[in-house]
Design a protein around this motif. Sequence first.
Motif, PDB file in Angstrom:
ATOM      1  N   TYR A 233       0.836  -1.197   0.000  1.00  0.00           N
ATOM      2  CA  TYR A 233       0.000   0.000   0.000  1.00  0.00           C
ATOM      3  C   TYR A 233       0.872   1.249   0.000  1.00  0.00           C
ATOM      4  O   TYR A 233       1.970   1.257   0.543  1.00  0.00           O
ATOM      5  N   SER A 234       0.359   2.273  -0.609  1.00  0.00           N
ATOM      6  CA  SER A 234       0.962   3.592  -0.561  1.00  0.00           C
ATOM      7  C   SER A 234       0.094   4.419   0.381  1.00  0.00           C
ATOM      8  O   SER A 234      -1.131   4.464   0.231  1.00  0.00           O
ATOM      9  N   VAL A 235       0.727   5.041   1.376  1.00  0.00           N
ATOM     10  CA  VAL A 235      -0.011   5.783   2.397  1.00  0.00           C
ATOM     11  C   VAL A 235       0.419   7.249   2.338  1.00  0.00           C
ATOM     12  O   VAL A 235       1.601   7.567   2.475  1.00  0.00           O
ATOM     13  N   LYS A 236      -0.568   8.121   2.123  1.00  0.00           N
ATOM     14  CA  LYS A 236      -0.316   9.566   2.038  1.00  0.00           C
ATOM     15  C   LYS A 236      -0.555  10.183   3.413  1.00  0.00           C
ATOM     16  O   LYS A 236      -1.631  10.058   3.991  1.00  0.00           O
TER      17      LYS A 236
ATOM     18  N   VAL B 223      13.334  20.127  17.047  1.00  0.00           N
ATOM     19  CA  VAL B 223      12.215  20.024  16.101  1.00  0.00           C
ATOM     20  C   VAL B 223      11.410  18.768  16.433  1.00  0.00           C
ATOM     21  O   VAL B 223      11.980  17.691  16.587  1.00  0.00           O
ATOM     22  N   HIS B 224      10.095  18.952  16.556  1.00  0.00           N
ATOM     23  CA  HIS B 224       9.183  17.840  16.819  1.00  0.00           C
ATOM     24  C   HIS B 224       8.280  17.656  15.604  1.00  0.00           C
ATOM     25  O   HIS B 224       7.828  18.630  15.008  1.00  0.00           O
ATOM     26  N   HIS B 225       8.008  16.403  15.242  1.00  0.00           N
ATOM     27  CA  HIS B 225       7.088  16.082  14.153  1.00  0.00           C
ATOM     28  C   HIS B 225       5.957  15.236  14.724  1.00  0.00           C
ATOM     29  O   HIS B 225       6.201  14.348  15.540  1.00  0.00           O
ATOM     30  N   THR B 226       4.745  15.512  14.273  1.00  0.00           N
ATOM     31  CA  THR B 226       3.609  14.682  14.666  1.00  0.00           C
ATOM     32  C   THR B 226       2.802  14.335  13.420  1.00  0.00           C
ATOM     33  O   THR B 226       2.712  15.131  12.476  1.00  0.00           O
ATOM     34  N   LEU B 227       2.228  13.161  13.442  1.00  0.00           N
ATOM     35  CA  LEU B 227       1.351  12.749  12.360  1.00  0.00           C
ATOM     36  C   LEU B 227       0.031  13.481  12.546  1.00  0.00           C
ATOM     37  O   LEU B 227      -0.697  13.223  13.490  1.00  0.00           O
ATOM     38  N   ALA B 228      -0.263  14.428  11.655  1.00  0.00           N
ATOM     39  CA  ALA B 228      -1.505  15.194  11.749  1.00  0.00           C
ATOM     40  C   ALA B 228      -2.679  14.371  11.228  1.00  0.00           C
ATOM     41  O   ALA B 228      -3.751  14.367  11.825  1.00  0.00           O
ATOM     42  N   ARG B 229      -2.457  13.676  10.116  1.00  0.00           N
ATOM     43  CA  ARG B 229      -3.535  12.870   9.548  1.00  0.00           C
ATOM     44  C   ARG B 229      -3.018  11.945   8.465  1.00  0.00           C
ATOM     45  O   ARG B 229      -2.082  12.285   7.742  1.00  0.00           O
ATOM     46  N   ILE B 230      -3.656  10.795   8.343  1.00  0.00           N
ATOM     47  CA  ILE B 230      -3.464   9.939   7.177  1.00  0.00           C
ATOM     48  C   ILE B 230      -4.491  10.413   6.161  1.00  0.00           C
ATOM     49  O   ILE B 230      -5.696  10.378   6.422  1.00  0.00           O
ATOM     50  N   LEU B 231      -4.009  10.907   5.031  1.00  0.00           N
ATOM     51  CA  LEU B 231      -4.891  11.514   4.031  1.00  0.00           C
ATOM     52  C   LEU B 231      -5.480  10.508   3.059  1.00  0.00           C
ATOM     53  O   LEU B 231      -6.593  10.683   2.576  1.00  0.00           O
ATOM     54  N   ASP B 232      -4.725   9.462   2.759  1.00  0.00           N
ATOM     55  CA  ASP B 232      -5.201   8.492   1.784  1.00  0.00           C
ATOM     56  C   ASP B 232      -4.376   7.218   1.898  1.00  0.00           C
ATOM     57  O   ASP B 232      -3.207   7.260   2.288  1.00  0.00           O
ATOM     58  N   ILE B 233      -5.000   6.115   1.575  1.00  0.00           N
ATOM     59  CA  ILE B 233      -4.317   4.816   1.515  1.00  0.00           C
ATOM     60  C   ILE B 233      -4.791   4.146   0.241  1.00  0.00           C
ATOM     61  O   ILE B 233      -5.994   4.089  -0.014  1.00  0.00           O
ATOM     62  N   PHE B 234      -3.841   3.702  -0.572  1.00  0.00           N
ATOM     63  CA  PHE B 234      -4.268   3.013  -1.785  1.00  0.00           C
ATOM     64  C   PHE B 234      -3.324   1.856  -2.095  1.00  0.00           C
ATOM     65  O   PHE B 234      -2.136   1.904  -1.837  1.00  0.00           O
ATOM     66  N   LYS B 235      -3.922   0.802  -2.594  1.00  0.00           N
ATOM     67  CA  LYS B 235      -3.184  -0.412  -2.938  1.00  0.00           C
ATOM     68  C   LYS B 235      -2.360  -0.159  -4.199  1.00  0.00           C
ATOM     69  O   LYS B 235      -2.819   0.457  -5.140  1.00  0.00           O
TER      70      LYS B 235
ATOM     71  N   GLN C 274      -5.709  21.536  -0.715  1.00  0.00           N
ATOM     72  CA  GLN C 274      -6.539  20.496  -1.331  1.00  0.00           C
ATOM     73  C   GLN C 274      -5.866  19.122  -1.194  1.00  0.00           C
ATOM     74  O   GLN C 274      -5.795  18.342  -2.147  1.00  0.00           O
ATOM     75  N   LEU C 275      -5.419  18.797   0.004  1.00  0.00           N
ATOM     76  CA  LEU C 275      -4.682  17.559   0.245  1.00  0.00           C
ATOM     77  C   LEU C 275      -5.573  16.345   0.309  1.00  0.00           C
ATOM     78  O   LEU C 275      -5.088  15.216   0.260  1.00  0.00           O
ATOM     79  N   ASP C 276      -6.860  16.552   0.405  1.00  0.00           N
ATOM     80  CA  ASP C 276      -7.788  15.427   0.445  1.00  0.00           C
ATOM     81  C   ASP C 276      -8.320  15.071  -0.946  1.00  0.00           C
ATOM     82  O   ASP C 276      -9.192  14.236  -1.088  1.00  0.00           O
ATOM     83  N   GLN C 277      -7.768  15.690  -1.954  1.00  0.00           N
ATOM     84  CA  GLN C 277      -8.210  15.448  -3.333  1.00  0.00           C
ATOM     85  C   GLN C 277      -7.445  14.306  -3.948  1.00  0.00           C
ATOM     86  O   GLN C 277      -6.319  14.085  -3.692  1.00  0.00           O
TER      87      GLN C 277
END
Length: 108
Positions: free
Chosen positions: A2-5, A58-70, A105-108
Amino acid sequence: MYSVKLLIASHVEESSSEEKIWEEQIILVHAPNEHVAKEKAERLIRISPYENADGNIVHHTLARILDIFKCVDSFSPSDDGKEVYSRFFITPGHWTTERCIRHFQLDQ
């Protein structure tokens, strides 16, 4: 496979900047289904804080998984978490995750 955005938010301690840095990133995850791919991506993306060139943490956090596709299954399990795409966004510091997603438009 899977590719995870992902959308990653960065915060710099003791920074005088009012900006927020966002990173859109796509990683590869070897998983039997989308649910497992999501769980695995959440574990893989835990980024340890680090010191930048200015000496700030510097701190990084996962804000959201935008998309997952096979995608194709020709990758090996050692490819888990391998980054295949990334780009950064700099916004005013008060922007929320939702505003960043809408604006770029990251959810597009």
